[in-house]
Design an enzyme around this catalytic site. Structure first.
Site, mmCIF file in Angstrom:
data_model
loop_
_atom_site.group_PDB
_atom_site.id
_atom_site.type_symbol
_atom_site.label_atom_id
_atom_site.label_comp_id
_atom_site.label_asym_id
_atom_site.label_seq_id
_atom_site.Cartn_x
_atom_site.Cartn_y
_atom_site.Cartn_z
ATOM 1 N N LYS A 1 0.843 -1.201 0.000
ATOM 2 C CA LYS A 1 0.000 0.000 0.000
ATOM 3 C C LYS A 1 0.879 1.252 0.000
ATOM 4 O O LYS A 1 0.646 2.186 -0.773
ATOM 5 C CB LYS A 1 -0.913 -0.014 1.230
ATOM 6 C CG LYS A 1 -2.091 0.928 1.111
ATOM 7 C CD LYS A 1 -3.010 0.843 2.327
ATOM 8 C CE LYS A 1 -3.869 -0.393 2.324
ATOM 9 N NZ LYS A 1 -4.545 -0.633 3.617
ATOM 10 N N ARG B 1 -2.888 3.103 8.525
ATOM 11 C CA ARG B 1 -3.217 1.891 7.764
ATOM 12 C C ARG B 1 -2.019 0.967 7.716
ATOM 13 O O ARG B 1 -0.900 1.395 7.480
ATOM 14 C CB ARG B 1 -3.616 2.282 6.335
ATOM 15 C CG ARG B 1 -4.508 3.501 6.302
ATOM 16 C CD ARG B 1 -4.497 4.210 4.969
ATOM 17 N NE ARG B 1 -5.189 3.468 3.918
ATOM 18 C CZ ARG B 1 -5.260 3.887 2.659
ATOM 19 N NH1 ARG B 1 -4.653 5.017 2.288
ATOM 20 N NH2 ARG B 1 -5.899 3.187 1.755
ATOM 21 N N GLY C 1 -7.572 -8.598 6.277
ATOM 22 C CA GLY C 1 -8.065 -8.900 7.621
ATOM 23 C C GLY C 1 -7.002 -8.899 8.687
ATOM 24 O O GLY C 1 -7.254 -9.271 9.819
ATOM 25 N N MET D 1 -5.359 -6.221 9.936
ATOM 26 C CA MET D 1 -5.655 -5.147 10.885
ATOM 27 C C MET D 1 -6.654 -4.184 10.275
ATOM 28 O O MET D 1 -6.634 -3.953 9.080
ATOM 29 C CB MET D 1 -4.390 -4.397 11.236
ATOM 30 C CG MET D 1 -4.511 -3.679 12.560
ATOM 31 S SD MET D 1 -3.382 -2.326 12.722
ATOM 32 C CE MET D 1 -4.265 -1.037 11.893
ATOM 33 N N ARG E 1 -3.734 -0.981 -6.570
ATOM 34 C CA ARG E 1 -3.059 -2.293 -6.602
ATOM 35 C C ARG E 1 -3.474 -3.004 -7.880
ATOM 36 O O ARG E 1 -4.434 -2.579 -8.549
ATOM 37 C CB ARG E 1 -3.439 -3.132 -5.387
ATOM 38 C CG ARG E 1 -4.921 -3.402 -5.320
ATOM 39 C CD ARG E 1 -5.280 -4.184 -4.070
ATOM 40 N NE ARG E 1 -6.708 -4.037 -3.806
ATOM 41 C CZ ARG E 1 -7.277 -4.196 -2.629
ATOM 42 N NH1 ARG E 1 -6.562 -4.489 -1.581
ATOM 43 N NH2 ARG E 1 -8.574 -4.053 -2.490
ATOM 44 N N HIS F 1 -11.639 -45.973 -13.166
ATOM 45 C CA HIS F 1 -11.855 -46.098 -14.608
ATOM 46 C C HIS F 1 -12.725 -44.960 -15.122
ATOM 47 O O HIS F 1 -12.407 -44.289 -16.100
ATOM 48 C CB HIS F 1 -12.506 -47.456 -14.899
ATOM 49 C CG HIS F 1 -12.856 -47.654 -16.341
ATOM 50 N ND1 HIS F 1 -14.116 -47.367 -16.829
ATOM 51 C CD2 HIS F 1 -12.116 -48.039 -17.384
ATOM 52 C CE1 HIS F 1 -14.130 -47.607 -18.131
ATOM 53 N NE2 HIS F 1 -12.928 -48.016 -18.495
ATOM 54 N N ARG G 1 -3.803 -45.355 -28.282
ATOM 55 C CA ARG G 1 -3.996 -46.642 -27.615
ATOM 56 C C ARG G 1 -4.795 -47.575 -28.502
ATOM 57 O O ARG G 1 -5.975 -47.315 -28.759
ATOM 58 C CB ARG G 1 -4.728 -46.442 -26.284
ATOM 59 C CG ARG G 1 -3.839 -45.884 -25.197
ATOM 60 C CD ARG G 1 -4.646 -45.241 -24.110
ATOM 61 N NE ARG G 1 -5.207 -43.982 -24.606
ATOM 62 C CZ ARG G 1 -5.429 -42.918 -23.832
ATOM 63 N NH1 ARG G 1 -5.183 -42.967 -22.555
ATOM 64 N NH2 ARG G 1 -5.927 -41.816 -24.356
ATOM 65 N N GLU H 1 7.804 -47.186 -18.033
ATOM 66 C CA GLU H 1 6.781 -47.202 -16.983
ATOM 67 C C GLU H 1 7.069 -48.284 -15.950
ATOM 68 O O GLU H 1 6.273 -48.538 -15.067
ATOM 69 C CB GLU H 1 5.397 -47.402 -17.612
ATOM 70 C CG GLU H 1 5.334 -48.586 -18.551
ATOM 71 C CD GLU H 1 4.044 -48.635 -19.378
ATOM 72 O OE1 GLU H 1 3.030 -48.099 -18.916
ATOM 73 O OE2 GLU H 1 4.076 -49.223 -20.467
ATOM 74 N N SER I 1 8.997 -42.760 -23.992
ATOM 75 C CA SER I 1 7.855 -41.982 -23.539
ATOM 76 C C SER I 1 7.498 -42.441 -22.129
ATOM 77 O O SER I 1 7.173 -43.607 -21.912
ATOM 78 C CB SER I 1 6.671 -42.177 -24.491
ATOM 79 O OG SER I 1 5.591 -41.409 -24.052
ATOM 80 N N CYS J 1 3.625 -39.278 -21.456
ATOM 81 C CA CYS J 1 2.263 -39.428 -21.964
ATOM 82 C C CYS J 1 1.291 -39.836 -20.865
ATOM 83 O O CYS J 1 0.157 -40.183 -21.116
ATOM 84 C CB CYS J 1 2.212 -40.409 -23.129
ATOM 85 S SG CYS J 1 2.658 -42.085 -22.687
ATOM 86 N N TYR K 1 8.903 -33.382 -25.348
ATOM 87 C CA TYR K 1 7.495 -33.010 -25.450
ATOM 88 C C TYR K 1 6.687 -33.596 -24.297
ATOM 89 O O TYR K 1 7.127 -34.528 -23.628
ATOM 90 C CB TYR K 1 6.890 -33.486 -26.783
ATOM 91 C CG TYR K 1 6.825 -34.990 -26.921
ATOM 92 C CD1 TYR K 1 5.721 -35.703 -26.440
ATOM 93 C CD2 TYR K 1 7.856 -35.702 -27.522
ATOM 94 C CE1 TYR K 1 5.661 -37.077 -26.550
ATOM 95 C CE2 TYR K 1 7.802 -37.079 -27.639
ATOM 96 C CZ TYR K 1 6.715 -37.768 -27.155
ATOM 97 O OH TYR K 1 6.665 -39.126 -27.246
HETATM 98 P P1 ADP Z 1 -7.934 -1.899 3.292
HETATM 99 O O1 ADP Z 1 -6.588 -2.512 3.376
HETATM 100 O O2 ADP Z 1 -8.962 -2.678 4.027
HETATM 101 O O3 ADP Z 1 -8.331 -1.500 1.929
HETATM 102 P P2 ADP Z 1 -7.457 0.903 3.757
HETATM 103 O O4 ADP Z 1 -6.240 1.268 4.528
HETATM 104 O O5 ADP Z 1 -7.390 1.072 2.296
HETATM 105 O O6 ADP Z 1 -7.834 -0.572 4.179
HETATM 106 O O7 ADP Z 1 -8.663 1.755 4.330
HETATM 107 C C1 ADP Z 1 -9.996 1.360 4.187
HETATM 108 C C2 ADP Z 1 -10.865 2.533 3.772
HETATM 109 O O8 ADP Z 1 -10.703 3.622 4.629
HETATM 110 C C3 ADP Z 1 -10.511 3.111 2.420
HETATM 111 O O9 ADP Z 1 -11.135 2.390 1.411
HETATM 112 C C4 ADP Z 1 -11.050 4.506 2.502
HETATM 113 O O10 ADP Z 1 -12.398 4.531 2.188
HETATM 114 C C5 ADP Z 1 -10.847 4.835 3.941
HETATM 115 N N1 ADP Z 1 -9.646 5.648 4.087
HETATM 116 C C6 ADP Z 1 -8.401 5.231 4.349
HETATM 117 N N2 ADP Z 1 -7.545 6.270 4.398
HETATM 118 C C7 ADP Z 1 -8.290 7.365 4.168
HETATM 119 C C8 ADP Z 1 -8.004 8.764 4.083
HETATM 120 N N3 ADP Z 1 -6.762 9.235 4.257
HETATM 121 N N4 ADP Z 1 -9.017 9.604 3.841
HETATM 122 C C9 ADP Z 1 -10.255 9.149 3.662
HETATM 123 N N5 ADP Z 1 -10.606 7.864 3.744
HETATM 124 C C10 ADP Z 1 -9.632 6.980 3.970
HETATM 125 MG MG MG Z 2 -8.095 -0.188 0.780
HETATM 126 MG MG MG Z 3 -7.735 -3.405 6.108
#
Ligand code: ADP
Ligand code: MG
Ligand code: MG
Length: 942
Positions: A24, A94, A103, A105, A340, A456, A562, A794, A813, A881, A901
């Site tokens: 990120k 973030r 998931g 954090m 991304r 089979h 075959r 084989e 083969s 094969c 091959y």
């Molecule tokens: P994830 O990894 O779950 O995508 P993010 O770090 O991208 O988490 O944050 C989730 C959401 O939080 C983003 O999609 C956005 O809507 C909001 N967000 C994050 N940073 C900002 C920011 N600086 N200003 C406004 N919204 C933000």
């Molecule tokens: Mg995001």
């Molecule tokens: Mg997240």
């Protein structure tokens, strides 16, 4: 020692360094460099995270000073002040590692909020309700993540308040309610932590950074890395992204959304996504309001839409890949918050690959690499319509991919009959046998209650490219009553069912399906793969029709034809049985003479279809009793015949006794009398006795031929040597077919292949037979026949004797199905049905070696074989094969050990072609597998 720099502004960080900045952070830095509107901010590096752990969970010294310095710059850029009640700056904090770990954090939004800056937020947003709700969420999230207060306790407070006010949804709470809840939250935090909620923004920031670092070793994160084998080389530590908050909820000139630079469902080159006016990111995720398709923005916010179009172009030109990005509009100003690589389905990958080459965004190599072979598989089969919401009634093994519907039919003959009448049928059996093969041809798919993925049914279905669900044990089949029972549902013959062989599911009724798509774009992509790959790709095909399909799908020859499949045809089987059961040499010769022209024709047609390309014909391989009825079947027929015989005897007595009857009823018995006369005639000719004797003969022969381990018994070249007439006929048919086509001027490249060879003596024996027949045929036709002679590998001993075998063979083969059985000493049916699943589950074996080539064992043997074989004959052609020939990883391995091959079933050809190209492209950054050096290894033994 000077400590490293731990904090980077977005504009000074190196966006290529994902390892240091996390995915990120690198994206934010890169976009800032590109001049895209990213809210100002900075990144605390993954290195700082590692130091945090080395220092017993203490932030490295000086880091907060670094943060402070960078924060100053950000404040200047934003024109706001962190912690200022009048003009406050807020941050999102973030996490982000080099590899995306969903998931791990939650993002903390609106950091910097406290009792004072709350007023500032109200000023900025002019929305007291929103500001209090933001504060409430911030306290809760911060309390949970940074201070370790149980989330449930916050929820309890919230729920109690809602109950008191009579609010159903969160949205029913107004600013005053929320202010009250904030107060209770702050009280809770003080009670649980012993100190008041940190009001000082810098302290909030420090605690948040530490919390993100802690989350790296959190339960969820550790489990995720273990599950997906994320090594420290791939991702080590998480970075912390501190980014100025922007607000999408500041009126109708504000918005938030997510977008793809191209449609991830179809690959179409258009901006694709969703947005919400006057909303924050969370609202989209929470599903409180339904977002609008981004195309509506054209009308609603035309300026922003045009800007997004420009962003889309900039992103793709920079990243050379479809991007998935997040944006927010604050009072008409667009901000990009994340980007991304976009995840797409296979169809979209194919289309974008083709088009991006056209747009010069990527080269052909990159385009080919974008499509993973296992993703391609999605495209090659009929699937259950993704919009269908029904549930399966039973689940078995996904034995051969694809979906099919049809009437349930419980025997092969009936399947064939209905199939010929144009009905769609699904053949439903406990298990299948070679004599059911005509039923396979007539069916849309096969469902069995017993047998594994290499039963089979599974193997044959995969070979034909038909869907199959095997081992569906919930299914109880009664072929006599012609019905199957699953739970309490009775499926009668003719009832519609649907199977999904990709998932192993069985559905009642006709479920809608979507067709496979070998689009023009895919063909283009595959043609690029062909330009790249150096590994040959052939098909396993037994009939001219299959050969034709193989050619169309890009096969460069047939690696396995075959001949026993030809023997199984309905018009051949009686003659084959005649040949096997012949009491004398003469009788056998008679039957064989009838087979010769048939086989010759088969070969001619296949050679002709494949003109210009090699065709490897394997001489007869399975044990002969596979062509005969089973002993049980014969015994039961015999019983019936004997009953008939005794019935005949009593019928004759009846006719004698009839004169005692009342004359009036005699007339009606005329019929019976006629029957009796017929029976007498049959008896006089002794037809019944003859039939019984014939059946008894067959039974005796079948019993004679019975073997304890037929797969290790009288088959392959062993059979060829003991019944030389059969191989003689087949060789004759191949060479005559070749001679006739050569005279017609057709360019052919036949290859004769001997199965089950374990010693050079066997191969030499067949070779002299071939030479003798060749002489005769050449004399008869007056042509010199060009062909190759080779052997299957084989049997383990054949691997060990590869050097000697290569003296006679032009090619090898690998039959990796049998070689895998032999290497493990597993009979594959027993293994798959009994212990292999548990072995896989307990990780005693990583994979099913019958699906994924066992590189360490079987692969080793192959390497030895190649080494020794090519020492004798440096230009020895070597292929594979077995079923593995169409498995992506096995194709890659085949490439890396220098095979000439791979040969796979026709439907898997596109996968093999693509995988071979991937193997070539990845070879650059891969170590070649350990070379097996026989000399040094021998010194251990001698
Ligand atoms: P994830 O990894 O779950 O995508 P993010 O770090 O991208 O988490 O944050 C989730 C959401 O939080 C983003 O999609 C956005 O809507 C909001 N967000 C994050 N940073 C900002 C920011 N600086 N200003 C406004 N919204 C933000
Ligand atoms: Mg995001
Ligand atoms: Mg997240």
């Amino acid at each position: 020692m000077k400590s490293p720099k731990f904090v980077y502004l977005f504009e000074e960080a190196d966006g290529a360094n994902k390892k240091l900045l996390g995915g990120k952070g690198a994206g934010l830095a890169e976009m800032t460099h590109m001049g895209l509107p990213v809210p100002p901010g900075f990144i605390v590096t993954t290195e700082a995270c590692l130091h945090y752990y080395e220092g017993k969970k203490k932030l490295p010294k000086g880091i907060m000073e670094e943060v402070q310095t960078n924060l100053k710059t950000v404040e200047e850029k934003a024109g706001k002040k962190f912690g200022s009640p009048q003009n406050p700056l807020f941050f999102s904090v973030r996490s982000g590692a080099a590899i995306s770990m969903p998931g791990m954090m939650d993002t903390i939004l609106n950091l910097g909020l406290n009792d004072k800056t709350l007023e500032g937020l109200i000023q900025i947003t002019l929305d007291g309700r929103f500001a209090h709700d933001a504060y409430r969420r911030f306290i809760q999230l911060f309390g949970k993540i940074a201070l370790g207060v149980e989330e449930e306790e916050f929820d309890q407070i919230l729920n109690k308040s809602k109950a008191r006010i009579g609010a159903k949804e969160d949205t029913d709470l107004d600013a005053d309610h929320l202010r009250d809840i904030c107060g209770q939250y702050l009280g809770l935090i003080k009670k649980r932590t012993g100190t008041p909620f940190p009001q000082e923004p810098m302290i909030q920031l420090k605690l948040a950074i530490e919390a993100v670092f802690r989350s790296w070793m959190g339960k969820r994160a550790v489990a995720y890395r273990k599950e997906f084998n994320v090594t420290p080389e791939m991702a080590n530590g998480t970075a912390v992204n501190v980014c100025t908050m922007v607000f999408g909820n500041m009126g109708f000139d504000s918005a938030t959304g997510v977008a793809f630079t191209r449609d991830p469902g179809t690959g179409e080159n258009v901006l694709y996504g969703e947005y919400l006016v006057n909303a924050q990111g969370e609202d989209v995720v929470a599903g409180i309001r339904t977002p609008k398709p981004i195309q509506e923005m054209k009308k609603e916010m035309p300026k922003t839409y045009r800007e997004l179009e420009r962003v889309r172009k900039t992103l793709e030109e920079h990243f050379h890949e479809v991007q998935d990005f997040e944006f927010t509009v604050e009072k008409g100003i667009l901000y990009i918050l994340q980007t991304r690589n976009g995840k797409m389905n296979a169809q979209a990958i194919v289309r974008t690959s083709k088009e991006m080459v056209g747009e010069k965004l990527v080269d052909k190599e990159k385009a080919v690499l974008r499509l993973k072979p296992h993703e391609l598989e999605q495209l090659l089969h009929k699937r259950i319509d993704p919009n269908f919401k029904g549930r399966p009634i039973a689940v078995g093994l996904p034995a051969s991919p694809g979906a099919a519907s049809g009437k349930a039919v419980f025997d092969a003959d009936e399947a064939e009959r209905l199939g010929k009448l144009g009905h769609k049928v699904i053949l439903v059996r406990e298990e299948t046998k070679p004599e059911d093969i005509h039923g396979f041809f007539a069916s849309q798919g096969i469902l069995t209650s017993r047998g594994g993925k290499t039963s089979h049914a599974a193997v044959v279905a995969r070979g034909m490219g038909k869907p199959c669900v095997s081992g569906c044990e919930e299914l109880r089949i009664d072929p006599k009553v012609k019905e199957a029972i699953i739970k309490n549902v009775h499926i009668k013959e003719g009832d519609f069912i649907t199977i999904d062989g990709s998932r192993g599911e069985v559905y009642l009724g006709e479920v809608p399906t979507v067709d496979p798509e070998i689009s023009k774009d895919l063909l283009t992509l595959l043609s690029w793969a062909d330009e790249i790959r150096t590994l040959g790709v052939r098909a396993n095909a037994d009939t001219p029709e299959m050969a034709m399909k193989a050619r169309q799908m890009g096969a460069e020859g047939i690696g396995l034809c075959r001949t026993e499949r030809m023997f199984n045809a309905v018009d051949r089987l009686p003659i084959v049985r005649e040949m096997i059961l012949a009491g004398t040499k003469e009788k056998r010769a008679e039957a064989i003479a009838k087979l010769l022209p048939m086989q010759k024709n088969d070969f001619k047609e296949i050679f002709r279809t494949m003109k210009g390309l090699p065709v490897t014909v394997r001489l007869l391989d399975p044990p002969l009793h596979e062509f005969l009825p089973s002993a049980e079947e014969l015994a039961s027929e015999l019983r019936n015949l004997k009953e008939l015989e005794s019935a005949f005897a009593s019928m004759e007595n009846i006719s004698g006794a009839m004169r005692y009857l009342d004359p009036s009823s005699r007339d009606s018995l005329k019929l019976l009398e006629n029957v009796a006369a017929d029976i007498t005639e049959i008896k006089e000719k002794r037809l019944d006795k003859k039939l019984i004797r014939k059946e008894q003969d067959t039974l005796r022969k079948v019993k004679e031929m019975m073997e304890v381990n037929p797969m290790l018994g009288h088959r392959g070249v062993r059979l060829g040597i003991t019944y030389p007439e059969i191989y003689q006929m087949q060789i004759q048919a191949i060479l005559e077919a070749a001679a006739e086509l050569m005279k017609e001027g057709v360019d052919i490249q036949p290859e004769i292949m001997v199965p089950q060879v374990c010693t050079a003596q066997e191969l030499k024996w067949v070779y002299q037979l071939v030479k003798k027949i060749q002489k005769g045929v050449e004399k008869q036709y007056g042509v010199k026949i060009q062909f190759k002679f080779g052997t299957m590998i084989e049997v383990v001993r054949a691997c060990m004797r590869a050097g000697r075998l290569a003296e006679v063979a032009d090619f090898f083969s690998f039959g990796t199905n049998d070689l895998t059985q032999a290497t493990f000493s597993f009979s594959r049916e027993d293994a798959e049905n009994k212990f292999l699943p548990l072995y896989n589950q307990r990780k005693i074996l990583q994979d099913n070696p019958f699906e994924v080539l066992d590189v360490k064992g079987v692969g080793r043997l192959m390497m030895i074989t190649i080494e020794w074989g090519r020492r004798t004959k440096s230009d020895l052609k070597i292929g594979i094969c077995g079923e593995h020939g169409g498995h992506p990883e096995s194709v890659e391995f085949s490439h890396s050990i220098g095979l000439s091959y791979v040969s796979c079933s026709v439907p898997r050809l596109p996968i093999a072609r693509l995988a071979a190209a991937h193997a070539k492209l990845k070879e650059k950054d891969k170590k070649p597998p350990e070379k097996y050096d026989p000399d040094t290894s021998f010194s251990i033994f001698f």
